[in-house]
Design a protein around this motif. Structure first.
Motif, PDB file in Angstrom:
ATOM      1  N   LEU A 291      39.808 -15.564 -27.939  1.00  0.00           N
ATOM      2  CA  LEU A 291      40.868 -14.578 -28.457  1.00  0.00           C
ATOM      3  C   LEU A 291      41.329 -14.453 -30.040  1.00  0.00           C
ATOM      4  CD1 LEU A 291      43.494 -14.417 -25.538  1.00  0.00           C
ATOM      5  CD2 LEU A 291      41.622 -13.294 -25.479  1.00  0.00           C
ATOM      6  N   ALA A 292      41.790 -13.643 -30.632  1.00  0.00           N
ATOM      7  CA  ALA A 292      42.156 -13.827 -31.951  1.00  0.00           C
ATOM      8  C   ALA A 292      43.379 -14.655 -31.712  1.00  0.00           C
ATOM      9  CB  ALA A 292      42.595 -12.533 -32.849  1.00  0.00           C
ATOM     10  N   PRO A 293      44.194 -15.344 -33.337  1.00  0.00           N
ATOM     11  CA  PRO A 293      45.287 -16.114 -33.370  1.00  0.00           C
ATOM     12  C   PRO A 293      46.727 -14.951 -32.441  1.00  0.00           C
ATOM     13  CG  PRO A 293      44.194 -16.482 -34.533  1.00  0.00           C
ATOM     14  CD  PRO A 293      43.631 -15.367 -34.549  1.00  0.00           C
ATOM     15  N   ASP A 294      46.636 -13.852 -32.895  1.00  0.00           N
ATOM     16  CA  ASP A 294      47.859 -12.175 -32.403  1.00  0.00           C
ATOM     17  C   ASP A 294      47.125 -11.832 -31.685  1.00  0.00           C
ATOM     18  OD1 ASP A 294      45.652 -11.629 -34.700  1.00  0.00           O
ATOM     19  OD2 ASP A 294      46.953 -10.148 -35.479  1.00  0.00           O
ATOM     20  N   ALA A 295      46.422 -12.480 -30.867  1.00  0.00           N
ATOM     21  CA  ALA A 295      46.133 -11.305 -29.568  1.00  0.00           C
ATOM     22  C   ALA A 295      46.872 -10.896 -28.868  1.00  0.00           C
ATOM     23  CB  ALA A 295      44.750 -12.051 -28.949  1.00  0.00           C
ATOM     24  N   THR A 296      47.006  -9.797 -28.588  1.00  0.00           N
ATOM     25  CA  THR A 296      48.045  -8.604 -27.122  1.00  0.00           C
ATOM     26  C   THR A 296      47.364  -8.220 -26.345  1.00  0.00           C
ATOM     27  OG1 THR A 296      49.261  -8.075 -29.935  1.00  0.00           O
ATOM     28  CG2 THR A 296      49.733  -7.450 -28.235  1.00  0.00           C
ATOM     29  N   TRP A 297      48.620  -8.599 -25.681  1.00  0.00           N
ATOM     30  CA  TRP A 297      48.179  -7.517 -24.241  1.00  0.00           C
ATOM     31  C   TRP A 297      49.129  -6.255 -24.173  1.00  0.00           C
ATOM     32  CZ3 TRP A 297      45.228  -8.758 -19.557  1.00  0.00           C
ATOM     33  CH2 TRP A 297      46.001  -8.852 -18.699  1.00  0.00           C
TER      34      TRP A 297
ATOM     35  N   ARG B 106      40.827   0.457  -4.228  1.00  0.00           N
ATOM     36  CA  ARG B 106      41.593   1.098  -4.524  1.00  0.00           C
ATOM     37  C   ARG B 106      41.513   0.710  -6.338  1.00  0.00           C
ATOM     38  NH1 ARG B 106      45.859   0.201  -1.762  1.00  0.00           N
ATOM     39  NH2 ARG B 106      46.590  -1.490  -3.519  1.00  0.00           N
ATOM     40  N   LEU B 107      41.350   1.938  -6.913  1.00  0.00           N
ATOM     41  CA  LEU B 107      41.490   0.760  -8.434  1.00  0.00           C
ATOM     42  C   LEU B 107      42.811   0.288  -8.876  1.00  0.00           C
ATOM     43  CD1 LEU B 107      39.918   0.345 -11.038  1.00  0.00           C
ATOM     44  CD2 LEU B 107      40.843   2.920 -11.477  1.00  0.00           C
ATOM     45  N   GLU B 108      43.209  -0.811  -8.684  1.00  0.00           N
ATOM     46  CA  GLU B 108      44.337  -1.063  -9.246  1.00  0.00           C
ATOM     47  C   GLU B 108      44.436  -1.178 -11.078  1.00  0.00           C
ATOM     48  OE1 GLU B 108      47.059  -2.396  -7.771  1.00  0.00           O
ATOM     49  OE2 GLU B 108      45.954  -1.734  -5.602  1.00  0.00           O
ATOM     50  N   GLY B 109      43.760  -1.063 -11.656  1.00  0.00           N
ATOM     51  CA  GLY B 109      43.434  -1.242 -13.165  1.00  0.00           C
ATOM     52  C   GLY B 109      43.028  -1.571 -13.969  1.00  0.00           C
ATOM     53  N   VAL B 110      42.858  -0.973 -15.439  1.00  0.00           N
ATOM     54  CA  VAL B 110      41.349  -1.069 -16.203  1.00  0.00           C
ATOM     55  C   VAL B 110      42.090  -1.743 -17.557  1.00  0.00           C
ATOM     56  CG1 VAL B 110      42.267   1.397 -17.163  1.00  0.00           C
ATOM     57  CG2 VAL B 110      40.108  -0.147 -17.276  1.00  0.00           C
ATOM     58  N   ILE B 111      41.270  -2.928 -17.808  1.00  0.00           N
ATOM     59  CA  ILE B 111      41.220  -3.659 -18.960  1.00  0.00           C
ATOM     60  C   ILE B 111      40.902  -2.779 -19.945  1.00  0.00           C
ATOM     61  CG2 ILE B 111      42.192  -5.988 -20.125  1.00  0.00           C
ATOM     62  CD1 ILE B 111      42.609  -6.627 -17.380  1.00  0.00           C
ATOM     63  N   THR B 112      40.846  -2.295 -21.210  1.00  0.00           N
ATOM     64  CA  THR B 112      39.866  -2.305 -22.538  1.00  0.00           C
ATOM     65  C   THR B 112      39.885  -2.865 -23.153  1.00  0.00           C
ATOM     66  OG1 THR B 112      40.326   0.345 -21.836  1.00  0.00           O
ATOM     67  CG2 THR B 112      39.090  -0.345 -23.691  1.00  0.00           C
ATOM     68  N   LEU B 113      38.716  -3.692 -23.927  1.00  0.00           N
ATOM     69  CA  LEU B 113      39.381  -4.829 -24.735  1.00  0.00           C
ATOM     70  C   LEU B 113      39.237  -4.485 -25.930  1.00  0.00           C
ATOM     71  CD1 LEU B 113      38.854  -6.562 -21.931  1.00  0.00           C
ATOM     72  CD2 LEU B 113      37.201  -7.806 -22.888  1.00  0.00           C
ATOM     73  N   GLU B 114      39.448  -5.208 -26.973  1.00  0.00           N
ATOM     74  CA  GLU B 114      39.226  -4.800 -28.173  1.00  0.00           C
ATOM     75  C   GLU B 114      38.604  -5.982 -29.585  1.00  0.00           C
ATOM     76  OE1 GLU B 114      41.413  -2.365 -31.710  1.00  0.00           O
ATOM     77  OE2 GLU B 114      42.625  -3.921 -31.337  1.00  0.00           O
ATOM     78  N   ILE B 115      37.630  -5.910 -29.600  1.00  0.00           N
ATOM     79  CA  ILE B 115      37.455  -6.409 -30.201  1.00  0.00           C
ATOM     80  C   ILE B 115      36.769  -6.730 -31.653  1.00  0.00           C
ATOM     81  CG2 ILE B 115      34.824  -8.498 -29.958  1.00  0.00           C
ATOM     82  CD1 ILE B 115      34.484  -7.770 -27.042  1.00  0.00           C
ATOM     83  N   ALA B 116      37.135  -7.821 -32.510  1.00  0.00           N
ATOM     84  CA  ALA B 116      36.369  -7.986 -34.369  1.00  0.00           C
ATOM     85  C   ALA B 116      36.417  -9.104 -34.555  1.00  0.00           C
ATOM     86  CB  ALA B 116      38.100  -7.857 -34.727  1.00  0.00           C
ATOM     87  N   GLU B 117      35.269  -9.129 -34.945  1.00  0.00           N
ATOM     88  CA  GLU B 117      34.817 -10.673 -35.463  1.00  0.00           C
ATOM     89  C   GLU B 117      35.124 -11.416 -34.579  1.00  0.00           C
ATOM     90  OE1 GLU B 117      37.710 -10.781 -38.713  1.00  0.00           O
ATOM     91  OE2 GLU B 117      36.271  -9.579 -40.335  1.00  0.00           O
ATOM     92  N   GLY B 118      34.285 -10.922 -32.894  1.00  0.00           N
ATOM     93  CA  GLY B 118      33.348 -11.707 -31.992  1.00  0.00           C
ATOM     94  C   GLY B 118      35.074 -12.242 -31.575  1.00  0.00           C
ATOM     95  N   LYS B 119      36.514 -11.926 -31.692  1.00  0.00           N
ATOM     96  CA  LYS B 119      36.905 -12.143 -31.359  1.00  0.00           C
ATOM     97  C   LYS B 119      37.790 -11.384 -30.183  1.00  0.00           C
ATOM     98  CE  LYS B 119      37.735 -17.042 -32.334  1.00  0.00           C
ATOM     99  NZ  LYS B 119      37.451 -18.109 -32.015  1.00  0.00           N
ATOM    100  N   ILE B 120      38.662 -11.732 -28.774  1.00  0.00           N
ATOM    101  CA  ILE B 120      39.049 -10.322 -28.817  1.00  0.00           C
ATOM    102  C   ILE B 120      41.001 -10.251 -29.211  1.00  0.00           C
ATOM    103  CG2 ILE B 120      39.842  -9.519 -26.312  1.00  0.00           C
ATOM    104  CD1 ILE B 120      38.030 -11.409 -25.040  1.00  0.00           C
ATOM    105  N   THR B 121      40.867  -9.054 -29.826  1.00  0.00           N
ATOM    106  CA  THR B 121      42.417  -8.861 -30.441  1.00  0.00           C
ATOM    107  C   THR B 121      43.210  -7.992 -29.957  1.00  0.00           C
ATOM    108  OG1 THR B 121      41.616  -6.933 -31.702  1.00  0.00           O
ATOM    109  CG2 THR B 121      40.981  -8.939 -32.837  1.00  0.00           C
ATOM    110  N   ASN B 122      42.741  -7.025 -28.569  1.00  0.00           N
ATOM    111  CA  ASN B 122      43.736  -6.612 -27.955  1.00  0.00           C
ATOM    112  C   ASN B 122      43.651  -5.886 -26.668  1.00  0.00           C
ATOM    113  OD1 ASN B 122      46.305  -5.436 -29.343  1.00  0.00           O
ATOM    114  ND2 ASN B 122      44.379  -5.139 -30.841  1.00  0.00           N
ATOM    115  N   PHE B 123      44.442  -6.826 -25.455  1.00  0.00           N
ATOM    116  CA  PHE B 123      44.305  -5.620 -24.403  1.00  0.00           C
ATOM    117  C   PHE B 123      44.630  -4.900 -23.756  1.00  0.00           C
ATOM    118  CE2 PHE B 123      43.270 -10.301 -24.391  1.00  0.00           C
ATOM    119  CZ  PHE B 123      41.762 -10.474 -23.645  1.00  0.00           C
TER     120      PHE B 123
END
Length: 303
Positions: free
Chosen positions: A201-207, A265-282
């Motif tokens: 994760l990026a240091p300021d990763a956000t969920w 039943r579909l309970e949720g979807v998590i879309t990942l945002e990736i920048a410079e090899g790190k996950i920045t946002n969920f």
């Protein structure tokens, strides 16, 4: 009075441009469900048009769809103000679309961009989308939003500056590398390995989770690699206690996404945002009303 060259020409012209028209409506509204409604309404209006009076079908239909989308966006403003917890766009399932094929299109439907577009006024949003993403000229946009072309230029400049000031750098999409990171993330999450998760994760990763107050989810974004990693580990631990949990990986909004099912039943979807090899946002969609849009994979287009 309708004057089609032959029966069905209205439908043919509309169907040909449908991916473009859907993309315009979705980017203005942030909702696939509402975009479908706008297209249905626009088609009914289009079916009554005398085709001999239409010089440019693409421009005409883009203007028609924009007007209908703007009406829907303005009507929806109060509902969004009263929304419980964070509001996220409806995830867009893109089945066979290679996000690296058109970087402008990929960025324009990314969750980060759609969340940013929420901070614009309806007119600014429509002008930005039509100008910056689809390249329509100021005269065409003026027709669509009912404002003089000089005003549209000012609105476009204001919207562009607003977006530029708030937009983080958009990485060139590398689907294979992103799929690799997503697989590593899922393995670390399934094992509850907080250290491994933090390293991804990026240091300021956000969920950020959108439940609309209908189901349980964090009412405020969780910020910071350690907090997010611990939240994910806890979530997966609870989920793994449910024997029927199933996980699928797909592409949503030109980014890797994880579908979470309990039984069928579909309970949720998590879309990942990736920048410079790190996950920045969920971006986590839990609102069952918005999850319904994932039943259908979409075609999007700028042409």
């Amino acid at each position: 009075m309708t004057n089609a060259t032959h029966p069905g020409e209205h439908a043919e012209r509309f169907t040909l441009l449908r991916p473009l028209l859907f993309t315009i409506a979705y980017e203005i509204l942030g909702s696939a469900t509402e975009a479908d409604d706008v297209l249905q309404d626009s088609y009914l209006r289009w079916a009554a048009v005398d085709l001999s009076a239409v010089r440019d079908t693409k421009s005409y239909l883009a203007q028609l769809v924009t007007r209908q989308a703007l009406n829907a966006l303005r009507a929806d403003a109060r509902r969004r103000e009263d929304y419980v917890g964070p509001w996220l766009p409806e995830p867009l399932l893109l089945d066979d679309q290679d996000p690296s094929a058109d970087v402008v299109l990929a960025e324009s439907v990314s969750m980060a961009m759609l969340v940013l577009l929420e901070t614009l006024s309806p007119d600014e949003r429509a002008v930005f989308v039509l100008r910056e993403v689809f390249g329509f000229d100021y005269g065409e946009i003026a027709e669509a939003i009912g404002k003089p072309a000089p005003t549209v230029r000012q609105v476009a400049h204001r919207a562009r500056e607003h977006v530029r000031a708030r937009r983080k750098r958009f990485d060139t999409v590398d689907p294979e590398h992103n799929a690799e990171i997503t697989a590593q993330f899922l393995a670390a999450a399934a094992g509850g390995d907080v250290e491994a998760l933090m390293s991804m994760l990026a240091p300021d990763a956000t969920w950020t989770a959108d439940s609309g107050g209908i189901v349980s989810a964090a009412r405020r974004p969780v910020v910071g690699a350690e907090k997010v990693a611990r939240a994910i580990a806890g979530l997966m631990r609870r989920a793994s206690e449910m024997a029927t949990l199933r996980v699928d990986t797909v592409t949503c909004n030109s980014a890797p996404a994880v579908l979470l099912y309990l039984g069928e039943r579909l309970e949720g979807v998590i879309t990942l945002e990736i920048a410079e090899g790190k996950i920045t946002n969920f971006y986590v969609m839990r609102n069952p009303q918005k999850l319904a849009a994932l039943a259908t994979a979409r075609d999007i287009s700028r042409g």
